[in-house]
Scaffold this active site. Structure first.
Site, PDB file in Angstrom:
ATOM      1  N   HIS A 337       0.849  -1.193   0.000  1.00  0.00           N
ATOM      2  CA  HIS A 337       0.000   0.000   0.000  1.00  0.00           C
ATOM      3  C   HIS A 337       0.885   1.243   0.000  1.00  0.00           C
ATOM      4  O   HIS A 337       1.884   1.310   0.716  1.00  0.00           O
ATOM      5  CB  HIS A 337      -0.890  -0.008   1.246  1.00  0.00           C
ATOM      6  CG  HIS A 337      -1.585   1.296   1.504  1.00  0.00           C
ATOM      7  ND1 HIS A 337      -1.261   2.133   2.554  1.00  0.00           N
ATOM      8  CD2 HIS A 337      -2.598   1.906   0.840  1.00  0.00           C
ATOM      9  CE1 HIS A 337      -2.039   3.194   2.538  1.00  0.00           C
ATOM     10  NE2 HIS A 337      -2.852   3.085   1.513  1.00  0.00           N
ATOM     11  N   ASN A 338       0.516   2.244  -0.829  1.00  0.00           N
ATOM     12  CA  ASN A 338       1.288   3.500  -0.891  1.00  0.00           C
ATOM     13  C   ASN A 338       2.786   3.208  -0.879  1.00  0.00           C
ATOM     14  O   ASN A 338       3.546   3.717  -0.041  1.00  0.00           O
ATOM     15  CB  ASN A 338       0.914   4.423   0.265  1.00  0.00           C
ATOM     16  CG  ASN A 338      -0.450   5.067   0.079  1.00  0.00           C
ATOM     17  OD1 ASN A 338      -1.108   4.852  -0.937  1.00  0.00           O
ATOM     18  ND2 ASN A 338      -0.888   5.856   1.041  1.00  0.00           N
ATOM     19  N   GLU A 367       1.740   0.036  -5.456  1.00  0.00           N
ATOM     20  CA  GLU A 367       0.789   1.118  -5.714  1.00  0.00           C
ATOM     21  C   GLU A 367       1.509   2.376  -6.184  1.00  0.00           C
ATOM     22  O   GLU A 367       2.569   2.731  -5.661  1.00  0.00           O
ATOM     23  CB  GLU A 367      -0.019   1.423  -4.448  1.00  0.00           C
ATOM     24  CG  GLU A 367      -1.112   2.452  -4.689  1.00  0.00           C
ATOM     25  CD  GLU A 367      -2.021   2.656  -3.497  1.00  0.00           C
ATOM     26  OE1 GLU A 367      -3.098   3.258  -3.666  1.00  0.00           O
ATOM     27  OE2 GLU A 367      -1.658   2.226  -2.382  1.00  0.00           O
ATOM     28  N   ASP A 369       0.471   6.341  -6.767  1.00  0.00           N
ATOM     29  CA  ASP A 369      -0.476   7.457  -6.700  1.00  0.00           C
ATOM     30  C   ASP A 369       0.062   8.572  -7.586  1.00  0.00           C
ATOM     31  O   ASP A 369       1.045   9.240  -7.228  1.00  0.00           O
ATOM     32  CB  ASP A 369      -0.628   7.950  -5.262  1.00  0.00           C
ATOM     33  CG  ASP A 369      -1.396   6.967  -4.396  1.00  0.00           C
ATOM     34  OD1 ASP A 369      -1.739   5.897  -4.903  1.00  0.00           O
ATOM     35  OD2 ASP A 369      -1.643   7.275  -3.216  1.00  0.00           O
ATOM     36  N   HIS A 381       1.697  11.367  -2.121  1.00  0.00           N
ATOM     37  CA  HIS A 381       0.484  11.184  -1.331  1.00  0.00           C
ATOM     38  C   HIS A 381      -0.236  12.529  -1.291  1.00  0.00           C
ATOM     39  O   HIS A 381       0.184  13.445  -0.588  1.00  0.00           O
ATOM     40  CB  HIS A 381       0.832  10.698   0.081  1.00  0.00           C
ATOM     41  CG  HIS A 381      -0.325  10.079   0.781  1.00  0.00           C
ATOM     42  ND1 HIS A 381      -0.397   9.957   2.147  1.00  0.00           N
ATOM     43  CD2 HIS A 381      -1.471   9.536   0.304  1.00  0.00           C
ATOM     44  CE1 HIS A 381      -1.529   9.372   2.487  1.00  0.00           C
ATOM     45  NE2 HIS A 381      -2.200   9.105   1.385  1.00  0.00           N
ATOM     46  N   GLU A 415      -3.411   4.720  -8.758  1.00  0.00           N
ATOM     47  CA  GLU A 415      -4.427   5.646  -8.277  1.00  0.00           C
ATOM     48  C   GLU A 415      -4.154   6.942  -9.033  1.00  0.00           C
ATOM     49  O   GLU A 415      -3.236   7.701  -8.694  1.00  0.00           O
ATOM     50  CB  GLU A 415      -4.323   5.861  -6.768  1.00  0.00           C
ATOM     51  CG  GLU A 415      -5.461   6.686  -6.185  1.00  0.00           C
ATOM     52  CD  GLU A 415      -5.349   6.882  -4.687  1.00  0.00           C
ATOM     53  OE1 GLU A 415      -5.326   8.051  -4.244  1.00  0.00           O
ATOM     54  OE2 GLU A 415      -5.276   5.871  -3.962  1.00  0.00           O
TER      55      GLU A 415
END
Length: 791
Positions: A337-338, A367, A369, A381, A415
């Site tokens: 995640h992230n 991931e 973003d 983020h 994302e």
């Protein structure tokens, strides 16, 4: 967490032989990490057993690095390159550019706190590529990471090797280093050093290497680490005058009963024969007189117990042994995640380096973003004080490391907040140009993207990168208008927890064209997903939203994850980058249970413990109940059709070399699995004060009375200090545990092997028998004894 028996095959695991030229060494210039260091020429070597690499700088002690601590190696253009002009002149020649001579070795416990060793070859024919390839192979090999206590891969030989190599400037072994290995200065250690003749008095400060032999070192360990608990085991088996030895027949009974899993099929796994038992005695009994008579002394018995023939888990479970031909949705997939963050979710640095490190651990889903930059797209983020990193740098890092330790497909979970179509087009082009043929763009003909089909298996898409990003949909696709069990109002409450994940930008053609088998859609209901039967559609859920679905619709969730995939990620409130327990969602068959890899908390340790099996491929086959079509599976059930529950009993007997400091310790034992099988914070041993060299716990047996689904259960054993610090831990799959007396070598928080710490246990595993049938069961097993007791 093994799959069906038919999906598992035995694998012969052998350590690769060490090339002679690497043992002899290669000449490099070790260039400095800082301006205070100097550039020096060294000879880099591997010890013949493959435990360490070592080198010596002029005027300094020999330096060693455990190979099991290495996380990455890089050669040529991927290695760090020196900037110092004088160094470049020193090594430069017309035939081989400096770039092609560079070697970087990366090591460390935490993925975000790494040390880089940088070398430049000065050999006429540079060997940096061979060094990089072989060290990486050795570092991640099962025989390096999963070792017994005292054989050719044992801690004593490794520690001996390191002490032998870590000489001072006079070429001698400092006594203070030896004392530290033995648990610190004490009367017992002083007496042991004198007893084996390594020192003649307190004034001795060093030992000559030629006087320091392996036999003497082993005797030294025995002197320092007295083992009264072994006398108990031995006396129960011992025969002859004063029970001085174990006979061949007694030892055979011990191996075939006490040390054997009673559930094993005797045709597939025959009991040990007289000849095999005699071979054990010959191998492990050092006293030739006893060995010649087929007898085993206490030392011989302990040598067997510490050997590769008595591991708690067979080495082939760590190698790739599961079938990789099932659909993608039938696997647990190691997920991050992230991924870009190196610290907290609100104020930390974003890095391309951590993508390399996460992928090297076997993670197969990272991931990204994505946001608009001034000219280039960036990864960050959003709406926080975290720094950003260029999108292109991340793609290059992924391309470099995606398949260095696992050949199986990597999923890029985008994302996407890039509203600018030009920057989206640039992102797509970077993916095409940098990944090249690795990027899976067109679906496989055998696995078309149509309703009521299935996803391709990992084996069919090896070395492929799959993009998960929003995809443009034809106007006829009215999936967002369908109604189902989860209402729009409910989904708004999920949406609030999801943060920016629910506010992605429109997918333009350039990025949309890269998407195939992993197409994200907004989840509406299990009913709608069942009607659509689109295996290629995936929905993401915060841990809170997923927990609500699991609580109210457990069987629907399992059935959904049989056909298609789901991704779970931490709720927004976890700003400290802590993790939830992944087991909760593995119980529902969720594939992508994404965690924060920068924090090595207990959930992350559990994740690392699971995914080191099956060759650290990043793919673990789910249990049959979660895969077989039309099979009903309720993760909250306390009884499962077709599964024999087990009873597991474990006794923590003692510890060995747990710390070089005199600390007080105790051992925790937990189990993770289905809700019915999960037991935490219930079992721990007594505290042994001030002795971490050989603490004797020997308390009550810990009983896990009924383990409903053994192949989804994991046993955690952790050695703790009284201040709460962890000295070592191990996560072990319950269905792979071997009963009897076993040593368990321990790991650090990053799941890397600790050199000497281990614990000695006794384990019993048997079929679960309900209390009301216990008397009947005992009568069937021992009818004569039962009848006598009734009389």
């Amino acid at each position: 967490m093994a799959g069906a028996e038919s999906a598992v095959h035995r694998v012969l695991v052998e350590k690769p032989s060490i090339p002679e030229r690497l043992i002899n060494g290669s000449k490099f210039i070790k260039w400095p990490k800082s301006d205070n260091d100097v550039t020096v020429q060294v000879t880099l070597r591997i010890d013949p057993q493959g435990h360490v690499i070592y080198w010596q700088e002029p005027g300094r002690d020999t330096e060693c690095l455990e190979i099991s601590c290495i996380r990455d190696t890089r050669a040529g253009k991927y290695a760090k390159e020196p900037k110092d002009s004088q160094l470049i002149k020193m090594v430069c020649n017309s035939s081989v550019p400096v770039t092609e001579k560079c070697l970087t070795i990366v090591y460390g416990v935490k993925l975000v706190e790494l040390t880089f060793l940088n070398f430049v070859s000065v050999e006429p024919e540079p060997q940096q590529c061979e060094w990089a390839d072989f060290l990486l192979l050795l570092a991640y090999h099962p025989c390096t990471r999963h070792v017994s206590v005292q054989t050719s891969f044992s801690s004593s030989i490794f520690r001996y090797t390191r002490l032998k190599l870590e000489t001072n400037q006079m070429g001698e072994i400092p006594v203070k280093k030896l004392i530290k290995v033995l648990g610190g200065k004490s009367r017992r250690v002083d007496h042991a050093l004198l007893s084996v003749g390594l020192v003649t008095g307190k004034r001795d400060v060093s030992i000559k290497p030629e006087d320091f032999h392996l036999t003497g070192f082993k005797k030294l360990l025995q002197f320092c680490c007295l083992r009264p608990e072994l006398d108990t085991v031995f006396s129960s088996l011992g025969t002859g005058a004063r029970r001085m030895y174990v006979s061949q027949q007694k030892f055979k009974e011990f191996i075939n009963t006490e040390q054997r899993d009673p559930k094993l099929n005797e045709i597939l796994y025959p009991v040990k024969t007289d000849d095999q038992v005699l071979e054990y005695i010959t191998n492990f009994e050092s006293n030739e007189m006893f060995a010649a008579k087929g007898q085993l002394t206490l030392e011989g018995l302990d040598a067997y117990l510490q050997s590769d023939d008595n591991l708690i888990v067979e080495p082939d479970r760590y190698a790739e042994h599961q079938s990789m031909t099932a659909p993608l949705s039938h696997y647990f997939i190691n997920s991050s995640h992230n991924t870009y963050l190196t610290g907290t979710q609100l104020r930390s640095k974003s890095s391309a380096e951590i993508y390399r490190q996460v992928l090297l651990t076997g993670c197969r889903c990272v991931e990204l973003d994505c946001w608009e930059g001034d000219e280039e797209p960036v990864i960050n983020h959003g709406f926080t004080l975290c720094t950003h990193v260029l999108f292109r740098e991340v793609i290059e890092a992924i391309n470099e490391s995606a398949f260095k330790t696992s050949p199986y497909p990597v999923i890029l979970s985008f994302e996407n907040h890039v509203d600018n179509p030009q920057q989206q087009a640039k992102m797509a082009q970077y993916c095409r140009d940098i990944f090249g043929d690795k990027l899976l763009i067109d679906p496989l003909s055998k696995y078309p993207i149509v309703s009521d089909s299935c996803l391709p298996p990992p084996s069919e898409i090896k070395y492929k990168i799959i993009v998960k990003n929003k995809k443009q949909r034809p106007s006829a696709d009215n999936s967002d208008d369908e109604e189902g069990r989860i209402t729009n109002l409910d989904y708004e409450e999920n949406a609030k927890e999801a943060g920016t994940a629910m506010k992605e930008s429109k997918a333009y053609e350039a990025m949309s064209s890269l998407v195939n088998y992993v197409q994200p859609v907004r989840f509406k209901s299990f009913d709608i997903s069942e009607r659509r039967k689109r295996c290629y559609e995936i929905s993401s859920f915060t841990e809170s939203a997923a927990l609500r679905l699991l609580t109210f619709y457990p069987m629907d969730f399992v059935r959904y994850n049989r056909r298609q995939m789901s991704r779970i990620y931490p709720k927004g409130a976890r700003v400290d980058s802590s993790n939830y327990m992944p087991q909760i969602f593995w119980n529902a068959g969720c594939q992508f249970v994404a965690l924060n890899f920068q924090i090595l908390d207990q959930p992350m340790q559990l994740n690392m413990g699971l995914f080191e099996f099956n060759g650290s491929t990043g793919y673990i086959l789910k249990p049959p109940h979660m895969r077989i079509k039309d099979r009903q599976f309720d993760p909250f059930s306390k009884n499962l059709d077709g599964v024999v529950a087990i009873t597991l009993k474990i006794k923590i007997i003692s510890g060995q070399f747990l710390s070089s400091s005199k600390v007080s310790t105790y051992v925790e034992v937990d189990m993770y699995g289905l809700p019915a099988d999960t037991i935490r914070k219930r079992f721990k041993t007594k505290t042994v004060e001030g002795n971490s060299l050989n603490p004797y716990y020997n308390g009550d047996e810990f009983v896990f009375e009924k383990v409903v689904l053994p192949n989804l259960a994991t046993l955690r054993i952790a050695v703790m200090e009284t201040n709460g610090s962890m000295l070592g831990q191990r996560f072990l799959p319950v269905d792979a545990l071997k009963p009897g007396y076993r040593y368990i070598t321990l790991r650090n928080e990053g799941n890397q092997p600790l050199t000497m710490p281990s614990i000695f246990i006794h384990l019993q595993v048997g079929d679960y028998v309900p209390p009301e049938l216990m008397e009947f069961s005992e009568a069937l097993v021992n009818p004569i004894t039962y009848m006598k007791e009734k009389e």
